[in-house]
Design a protein around this motif. Structure first.
Motif, PDB file in Angstrom:
ATOM      1  N   ASP A   1       0.809  -1.220   0.000  1.00 13.32           N
ATOM      2  CA  ASP A   1       0.000   0.000   0.000  1.00 13.32           C
ATOM      3  C   ASP A   1       0.838   1.263   0.000  1.00 13.32           C
ATOM      4  OD1 ASP A   1      -2.288  -1.475  -0.034  1.00 13.32           O
ATOM      5  OD2 ASP A   1      -2.593  -1.419   2.144  1.00 13.32           O
ATOM      6  N   GLY A   2       2.167   1.114   0.034  1.00 12.66           N
ATOM      7  CA  GLY A   2       3.045   2.269  -0.027  1.00 12.66           C
ATOM      8  C   GLY A   2       3.439   2.851   1.319  1.00 12.66           C
ATOM      9  N   ALA A   3       3.215   2.138   2.421  1.00 13.83           N
ATOM     10  CA  ALA A   3       3.585   2.643   3.744  1.00 13.83           C
ATOM     11  C   ALA A   3       5.084   2.513   3.960  1.00 13.83           C
ATOM     12  CB  ALA A   3       2.828   1.876   4.824  1.00 13.83           C
ATOM     13  N   GLY A   4       5.703   3.585   4.426  1.00 15.41           N
ATOM     14  CA  GLY A   4       7.123   3.574   4.721  1.00 15.41           C
ATOM     15  C   GLY A   4       7.418   3.007   6.085  1.00 15.41           C
ATOM     16  N   PRO A   5       8.704   2.938   6.478  1.00 19.92           N
ATOM     17  CA  PRO A   5       9.068   2.364   7.780  1.00 19.92           C
ATOM     18  C   PRO A   5       8.418   3.085   8.962  1.00 19.92           C
ATOM     19  CG  PRO A   5      10.997   2.542   6.376  1.00 19.92           C
ATOM     20  CD  PRO A   5       9.903   3.254   5.673  1.00 19.92           C
ATOM     21  N   MET A   6       8.398   4.423   8.934  1.00 20.68           N
ATOM     22  CA  MET A   6       7.813   5.154  10.049  1.00 20.68           C
ATOM     23  C   MET A   6       6.306   4.936  10.138  1.00 20.68           C
ATOM     24  SD  MET A   6      10.176   6.430  11.792  1.00 20.68           S
ATOM     25  CE  MET A   6       9.089   7.340  12.877  1.00 20.68           C
ATOM     26  N   ARG A   7       5.649   4.915   8.960  1.00 26.49           N
ATOM     27  CA  ARG A   7       4.206   4.672   8.968  1.00 26.49           C
ATOM     28  C   ARG A   7       3.904   3.252   9.467  1.00 26.49           C
ATOM     29  NH1 ARG A   7      -0.478   6.718   6.587  1.00 26.49           N
ATOM     30  NH2 ARG A   7      -2.196   5.638   7.637  1.00 26.49           N
ATOM     31  N   GLN A   8       4.724   2.275   9.100  1.00 25.98           N
ATOM     32  CA  GLN A   8       4.527   0.911   9.579  1.00 25.98           C
ATOM     33  C   GLN A   8       4.723   0.834  11.094  1.00 25.98           C
ATOM     34  OE1 GLN A   8       6.801  -2.031   7.357  1.00 25.98           O
ATOM     35  NE2 GLN A   8       6.677  -0.789   5.508  1.00 25.98           N
ATOM     36  N   PHE A   9       5.719   1.557  11.571  1.00 26.32           N
ATOM     37  CA  PHE A   9       5.976   1.540  13.012  1.00 26.32           C
ATOM     38  C   PHE A   9       4.813   2.177  13.770  1.00 26.32           C
ATOM     39  CE2 PHE A   9       7.626   3.698  16.819  1.00 26.32           C
ATOM     40  CZ  PHE A   9       8.136   2.612  17.516  1.00 26.32           C
ATOM     41  N   ARG A  10       4.295   3.289  13.242  1.00 30.03           N
ATOM     42  CA  ARG A  10       3.239   4.015  13.927  1.00 30.03           C
ATOM     43  C   ARG A  10       1.886   3.323  13.825  1.00 30.03           C
ATOM     44  NH1 ARG A  10       3.861   8.182  11.340  1.00 30.03           N
ATOM     45  NH2 ARG A  10       2.059   8.141   9.926  1.00 30.03           N
ATOM     46  N   SER A  11       1.603   2.698  12.681  1.00 28.11           N
ATOM     47  CA  SER A  11       0.277   2.131  12.443  1.00 28.11           C
ATOM     48  C   SER A  11       0.190   0.629  12.676  1.00 28.11           C
ATOM     49  CB  SER A  11      -0.165   2.438  11.002  1.00 28.11           C
ATOM     50  OG  SER A  11      -0.194   3.825  10.769  1.00 28.11           O
ATOM     51  N   ILE A  12       1.331  -0.056  12.728  1.00 32.76           N
ATOM     52  CA  ILE A  12       1.310  -1.514  12.894  1.00 32.76           C
ATOM     53  C   ILE A  12       2.047  -1.943  14.162  1.00 32.76           C
ATOM     54  CG2 ILE A  12       1.988  -3.713  11.883  1.00 32.76           C
ATOM     55  CD1 ILE A  12       1.714  -2.453   9.137  1.00 32.76           C
ATOM     56  N   THR A  13       3.324  -1.554  14.250  1.00 26.85           N
ATOM     57  CA  THR A  13       4.146  -2.045  15.351  1.00 26.85           C
ATOM     58  C   THR A  13       3.627  -1.584  16.706  1.00 26.85           C
ATOM     59  OG1 THR A  13       6.077  -2.017  13.889  1.00 26.85           O
ATOM     60  CG2 THR A  13       6.487  -2.184  16.254  1.00 26.85           C
ATOM     61  N   LEU A  14       3.427  -0.292  16.865  1.00 27.75           N
ATOM     62  CA  LEU A  14       2.978   0.213  18.166  1.00 27.75           C
ATOM     63  C   LEU A  14       1.600  -0.312  18.568  1.00 27.75           C
ATOM     64  CD1 LEU A  14       4.201   3.924  18.417  1.00 27.75           C
ATOM     65  CD2 LEU A  14       4.983   1.928  19.692  1.00 27.75           C
ATOM     66  N   PRO A  15       0.588  -0.291  17.669  1.00 27.93           N
ATOM     67  CA  PRO A  15      -0.716  -0.836  18.099  1.00 27.93           C
ATOM     68  C   PRO A  15      -0.661  -2.303  18.494  1.00 27.93           C
ATOM     69  CG  PRO A  15      -0.983   0.516  16.140  1.00 27.93           C
ATOM     70  CD  PRO A  15       0.490   0.350  16.345  1.00 27.93           C
ATOM     71  N   LEU A  16       0.110  -3.113  17.738  1.00 29.86           N
ATOM     72  CA  LEU A  16       0.153  -4.541  18.058  1.00 29.86           C
ATOM     73  C   LEU A  16       1.069  -4.847  19.243  1.00 29.86           C
ATOM     74  CD1 LEU A  16       0.128  -6.148  14.499  1.00 29.86           C
ATOM     75  CD2 LEU A  16      -1.767  -5.651  16.044  1.00 29.86           C
ATOM     76  N   LEU A  17       1.926  -3.894  19.605  1.00 32.45           N
ATOM     77  CA  LEU A  17       2.764  -4.058  20.794  1.00 32.45           C
ATOM     78  C   LEU A  17       2.124  -3.457  22.043  1.00 32.45           C
ATOM     79  CD1 LEU A  17       6.500  -3.396  19.791  1.00 32.45           C
ATOM     80  CD2 LEU A  17       5.461  -5.538  20.513  1.00 32.45           C
ATOM     81  N   SER A  18       0.934  -2.890  21.904  1.00 30.55           N
ATOM     82  CA  SER A  18       0.319  -2.207  23.038  1.00 30.55           C
ATOM     83  C   SER A  18       0.087  -3.125  24.252  1.00 30.55           C
ATOM     84  CB  SER A  18      -0.987  -1.540  22.604  1.00 30.55           C
ATOM     85  OG  SER A  18      -1.862  -2.471  21.993  1.00 30.55           O
TER      86      SER A  18
END
Length: 333
Positions: A228-245
């Motif tokens: 979808d064109g998400a960069g590393p920062m967008r992946q970290f903010r939208s995927i990594t942090l929510p799933l690590l909550s």
């Protein structure tokens, strides 16, 4: 009688209905009234037998000390003789004690800086340990190793490191400064900063928990985000942090609990004095001084009960707020 001479089966009263195979169905079993069979009772007795050492340990080393401490908090007790009942006197004294307020302020200052900073450091370490490189096993060992050093040993290392006369910290500052020695351990704010720096060397434990959470994040989610064109920062903010909550919540709870009980570093840095003017008088340090320095075990027990109530309130507040940021499911959006 019917035309064929056979009586028709007509339900009378509360007669049970017939099943598909023609047999009568019995009434549904009543819930909550099932009696344990002989095998169930034997299994229950065997299970209690196996966990009896744990039950005894909990009763002797947890339940009894907690209950006795609560009782002592309503008494005046020096450790000798019989406790004298004073009711709420210890609690009234605690709320009027200026050193309780000062030690509480020092502890909250430490917690508000050390806990968020520790979470950031642990998360950065976990991201570094999660990289797909050949030497990652060595990196994990190096990053985790400082957390294996006992707190008292690390405290002595920092005393030498921050020594105003020959410490490495001042030698580095002299290269870029005017040659004036900085005594962090003698400054009310500096000593707290030094203890906060010491706490970050133990971030390896939280980093391993973060690493386990990172390893459980589905790789397909990242692949879909890259498509979808998400960069590393967008992946970290939208995927990594929510799933690590959920992992973040666990580390936050344990971090706050540990921050409220900071003791060893302050005790060694101040040589066991807990000098209020040095800024290292934390709550647990003042509790320890009252219990074993002033022989005020009743007053110290009251301080311990208050610390428990504050810790419990903070934990409940964090759990209540976690409903807004903790995500337990992978949701496609």
């Amino acid at each position: 009688m019917t035309a064929t001479g056979v009586k028709a089966r007509v339900p009378v009263g509360d007669a049970p209905p017939e099943a598909a195979d023609g047999t009568a169905e019995g009434p549904p079993p009543e819930r909550g009234r099932r009696r344990l069979s002989r095998t169930d009772r034997r299994d229950l007795a065997l299970g209690l037998k196996y966990i009896s050492p744990w039950i005894v340990g909990i009763l002797v080393f947890v339940v009894y000390p907690v209950g006795y401490s609560i009782y002592l908090s309503f008494t005046r007790y020096s450790g000798m003789g019989a406790p004298t009942w004073v009711g709420l006197g210890n609690y009234v004294t605690a709320f009027a004690d200026p050193l309780v307020a000062k030690s509480t302020g020092n502890t909250l200052f430490y917690a508000m800086i050390a806990v968020p900073l520790g979470l950031v450091v642990a998360l950065v370490l976990a991201l570094a340990m999660n990289q797909n490189v050949r030497e990652v096993a060595w990196y994990r060992t190096i990053f985790y190793a400082p957390s294996l050093i006992p707190a008292f040993a690390m405290s002595f290392i920092f005393i030498v490191f921050l020594n105003p006369q020959f410490g490495v910290f001042n030698q580095v500052l002299n290269i870029f400064g005017d040659g004036a020695n900085v005594n962090l351990l003698g400054d009310p704010t500096g000593v707290k900063i030094a203890i906060i720096m010491m706490a970050q060397l133990g971030a390896g434990n939280a980093a391993l928990i973060f690493l386990a959470g990172l390893r459980n994040v589905p790789k397909t989610v990242y692949e879909a985000a890259r498509v979808d064109g998400a960069g590393p920062m967008r992946q970290f903010r939208s995927i990594t942090l929510p799933l690590l909550s959920p992992v973040l919540l666990f580390n936050l709870i344990t971090g706050v609990s540990g921050a409220l009980q900071v003791f060893t570093e302050a005790y060694i840095v101040t040589n066991g004095t807990g000098d209020p003017d040095a800024g290292a008088l934390f709550y647990m340090m003042y509790l320890y001084k009252n219990a074993f320095g002033f022989a005020e075990l009743g007053y110290a027990s009251a301080l311990a009960v208050l610390l428990f109530l504050v810790g419990l309130a903070l934990a409940l507040l964090i759990f209540w707020c976690s409903r807004r940021f903790v995500n337990y499911d992978v949701e496609a959006s």
